[in-house]
Write a protein that holds these residues in place. Sequence first.
Motif, PDB file in Angstrom:
ATOM      1  N   GLN A   1       0.829  -1.198   0.000  1.00 47.65           N
ATOM      2  CA  GLN A   1       0.000   0.000   0.000  1.00 47.65           C
ATOM      3  C   GLN A   1       0.871   1.258   0.000  1.00 47.65           C
ATOM      4  O   GLN A   1       1.703   1.455   0.873  1.00 47.65           O
ATOM      5  CB  GLN A   1      -0.903  -0.004   1.222  1.00 47.65           C
ATOM      6  N   LEU A   2       0.675   2.097  -1.011  1.00 50.64           N
ATOM      7  CA  LEU A   2       1.385   3.373  -1.063  1.00 50.64           C
ATOM      8  C   LEU A   2       0.927   4.253   0.090  1.00 50.64           C
ATOM      9  O   LEU A   2      -0.259   4.319   0.405  1.00 50.64           O
ATOM     10  CB  LEU A   2       1.094   4.074  -2.390  1.00 50.64           C
ATOM     11  N   SER A   3       1.866   4.937   0.719  1.00 50.28           N
ATOM     12  CA  SER A   3       1.529   5.853   1.810  1.00 50.28           C
ATOM     13  C   SER A   3       2.532   6.996   1.826  1.00 50.28           C
ATOM     14  O   SER A   3       3.549   6.974   1.117  1.00 50.28           O
ATOM     15  CB  SER A   3       1.553   5.120   3.158  1.00 50.28           C
ATOM     16  N   MET A   4       2.269   7.967   2.674  1.00 52.26           N
ATOM     17  CA  MET A   4       3.189   9.090   2.802  1.00 52.26           C
ATOM     18  C   MET A   4       4.526   8.658   3.388  1.00 52.26           C
ATOM     19  O   MET A   4       5.527   9.368   3.263  1.00 52.26           O
ATOM     20  CB  MET A   4       2.567  10.191   3.665  1.00 52.26           C
ATOM     21  N   ASP A   5       4.579   7.484   4.013  1.00 53.87           N
ATOM     22  CA  ASP A   5       5.851   6.967   4.525  1.00 53.87           C
ATOM     23  C   ASP A   5       6.853   6.711   3.403  1.00 53.87           C
ATOM     24  O   ASP A   5       8.059   6.682   3.650  1.00 53.87           O
ATOM     25  CB  ASP A   5       5.621   5.668   5.304  1.00 53.87           C
ATOM     26  N   HIS A   6       6.344   6.505   2.180  1.00 51.01           N
ATOM     27  CA  HIS A   6       7.242   6.251   1.045  1.00 51.01           C
ATOM     28  C   HIS A   6       7.764   7.534   0.409  1.00 51.01           C
ATOM     29  O   HIS A   6       8.664   7.482  -0.434  1.00 51.01           O
ATOM     30  CB  HIS A   6       6.511   5.425  -0.025  1.00 51.01           C
ATOM     31  N   ALA A   7       7.187   8.667   0.801  1.00 50.75           N
ATOM     32  CA  ALA A   7       7.557   9.934   0.168  1.00 50.75           C
ATOM     33  C   ALA A   7       9.057  10.246   0.248  1.00 50.75           C
ATOM     34  O   ALA A   7       9.641  10.663  -0.751  1.00 50.75           O
ATOM     35  CB  ALA A   7       6.736  11.076   0.757  1.00 50.75           C
ATOM     36  N   PRO A   8       9.727  10.067   1.411  1.00 50.83           N
ATOM     37  CA  PRO A   8      11.150  10.420   1.453  1.00 50.83           C
ATOM     38  C   PRO A   8      12.002   9.675   0.412  1.00 50.83           C
ATOM     39  O   PRO A   8      12.847  10.294  -0.247  1.00 50.83           O
ATOM     40  CB  PRO A   8      11.559  10.056   2.881  1.00 50.83           C
ATOM     41  N   ASP A   9      11.785   8.368   0.263  1.00 53.34           N
ATOM     42  CA  ASP A   9      12.541   7.610  -0.742  1.00 53.34           C
ATOM     43  C   ASP A   9      12.255   8.125  -2.143  1.00 53.34           C
ATOM     44  O   ASP A   9      13.176   8.320  -2.950  1.00 53.34           O
ATOM     45  CB  ASP A   9      12.180   6.123  -0.678  1.00 53.34           C
ATOM     46  N   LEU A  10      10.984   8.345  -2.456  1.00 56.32           N
ATOM     47  CA  LEU A  10      10.603   8.742  -3.810  1.00 56.32           C
ATOM     48  C   LEU A  10      11.032  10.172  -4.112  1.00 56.32           C
ATOM     49  O   LEU A  10      11.453  10.481  -5.233  1.00 56.32           O
ATOM     50  CB  LEU A  10       9.091   8.565  -3.991  1.00 56.32           C
ATOM     51  N   ILE A  11      10.945  11.047  -3.119  1.00 48.72           N
ATOM     52  CA  ILE A  11      11.412  12.423  -3.303  1.00 48.72           C
ATOM     53  C   ILE A  11      12.915  12.443  -3.565  1.00 48.72           C
ATOM     54  O   ILE A  11      13.402  13.183  -4.431  1.00 48.72           O
ATOM     55  CB  ILE A  11      11.059  13.277  -2.068  1.00 48.72           C
ATOM     56  N   GLN A  12      13.656  11.618  -2.831  1.00 48.17           N
ATOM     57  CA  GLN A  12      15.112  11.576  -3.023  1.00 48.17           C
ATOM     58  C   GLN A  12      15.468  11.115  -4.432  1.00 48.17           C
ATOM     59  O   GLN A  12      16.365  11.674  -5.075  1.00 48.17           O
ATOM     60  CB  GLN A  12      15.763  10.662  -1.994  1.00 48.17           C
ATOM     61  N   LEU A  13      14.752  10.105  -4.934  1.00 47.02           N
ATOM     62  CA  LEU A  13      15.000   9.634  -6.297  1.00 47.02           C
ATOM     63  C   LEU A  13      14.760  10.750  -7.302  1.00 47.02           C
ATOM     64  O   LEU A  13      15.563  10.961  -8.219  1.00 47.02           O
ATOM     65  CB  LEU A  13      14.091   8.441  -6.605  1.00 47.02           C
ATOM     66  N   ALA A  14      13.654  11.448  -7.138  1.00 46.96           N
ATOM     67  CA  ALA A  14      13.323  12.529  -8.067  1.00 46.96           C
ATOM     68  C   ALA A  14      14.326  13.668  -7.955  1.00 46.96           C
ATOM     69  O   ALA A  14      14.770  14.233  -8.966  1.00 46.96           O
ATOM     70  CB  ALA A  14      11.903  13.029  -7.810  1.00 46.96           C
ATOM     71  N   ALA A  15      14.710  14.011  -6.729  1.00 45.64           N
ATOM     72  CA  ALA A  15      15.644  15.120  -6.511  1.00 45.64           C
ATOM     73  C   ALA A  15      17.017  14.817  -7.097  1.00 45.64           C
ATOM     74  O   ALA A  15      17.726  15.729  -7.551  1.00 45.64           O
ATOM     75  CB  ALA A  15      15.761  15.422  -5.022  1.00 45.64           C
ATOM     76  N   ASN A  16      17.392  13.533  -7.111  1.00 43.54           N
ATOM     77  CA  ASN A  16      18.697  13.134  -7.649  1.00 43.54           C
ATOM     78  C   ASN A  16      18.664  12.890  -9.149  1.00 43.54           C
ATOM     79  O   ASN A  16      19.652  12.425  -9.721  1.00 43.54           O
ATOM     80  CB  ASN A  16      19.192  11.873  -6.933  1.00 43.54           C
ATOM     81  N   GLY A  17      17.513  13.179  -9.773  1.00 39.49           N
ATOM     82  CA  GLY A  17      17.412  12.977 -11.219  1.00 39.49           C
ATOM     83  C   GLY A  17      17.378  11.526 -11.629  1.00 39.49           C
ATOM     84  O   GLY A  17      17.804  11.173 -12.730  1.00 39.49           O
ATOM     85  N   GLN A  18      16.844  10.664 -10.745  1.00 41.62           N
ATOM     86  CA  GLN A  18      16.825   9.228 -11.041  1.00 41.62           C
ATOM     87  C   GLN A  18      15.462   8.751 -11.542  1.00 41.62           C
ATOM     88  O   GLN A  18      15.211   7.553 -11.606  1.00 41.62           O
ATOM     89  CB  GLN A  18      17.235   8.430  -9.796  1.00 41.62           C
TER      90      GLN A  18
END
Length: 208
Positions: free
Chosen positions: A26-43
Amino acid sequence: MASSSAQSLHYAKAPRMDYAGVRLEQLSMDHAPDLIQLAANGQLDEAWFATTPSAESMRLDIQRRLALQETGEMAPFAIIDLSTGKAVGATTYLNIDAANHRVEIGSTFLAMPAQGTGINPAAKFMLLRRAFEELDCYSVAFCTHWHNAASRAAIARLGAKQDGVLRNHKYDPKSGTLRDTVMFSILPHEWPAVRTQLEARLARHGRI
């Protein structure tokens, strides 16, 4: 017989599934830090035809998916690489039509380093297995942008058949253009062959 709304909410559940070193949960806001980091690093894929959320919009995108789940329109999953325990992407059942036993698999994004590792085929395997073996779907759809040649090829490799092209189907505010949408589907009698070839792909990746 379950009501239409109850059926839709059942289809919109996102239970935990593990297979081939990958977990869908289940997707939740707990996954946001990992996904934000991927996006911020251009991954994450930033192609003009992609709808991948940015680091700045990631939390809003997760909230949007969860809101659609509340109405029975979407089942949002986080994609977890079990070798690291980190979220490396997200995927969904969307455009849920429980009355006609139909779902679409899409709104998927996956970290660039995770692509080509077997993570995506494992996620598709679990989604298709649940759709056909637990939800009794009559059809599973896949849609992509006409110009997304890589996505079209990947969907075809699954064994999905192209149903057609919806021309000028959607306005894309990111590019300011009208999108032609390519429609694919897999039917229940095709699932055994699709399952076999996905298992073969995962074996080549050393995942099973």
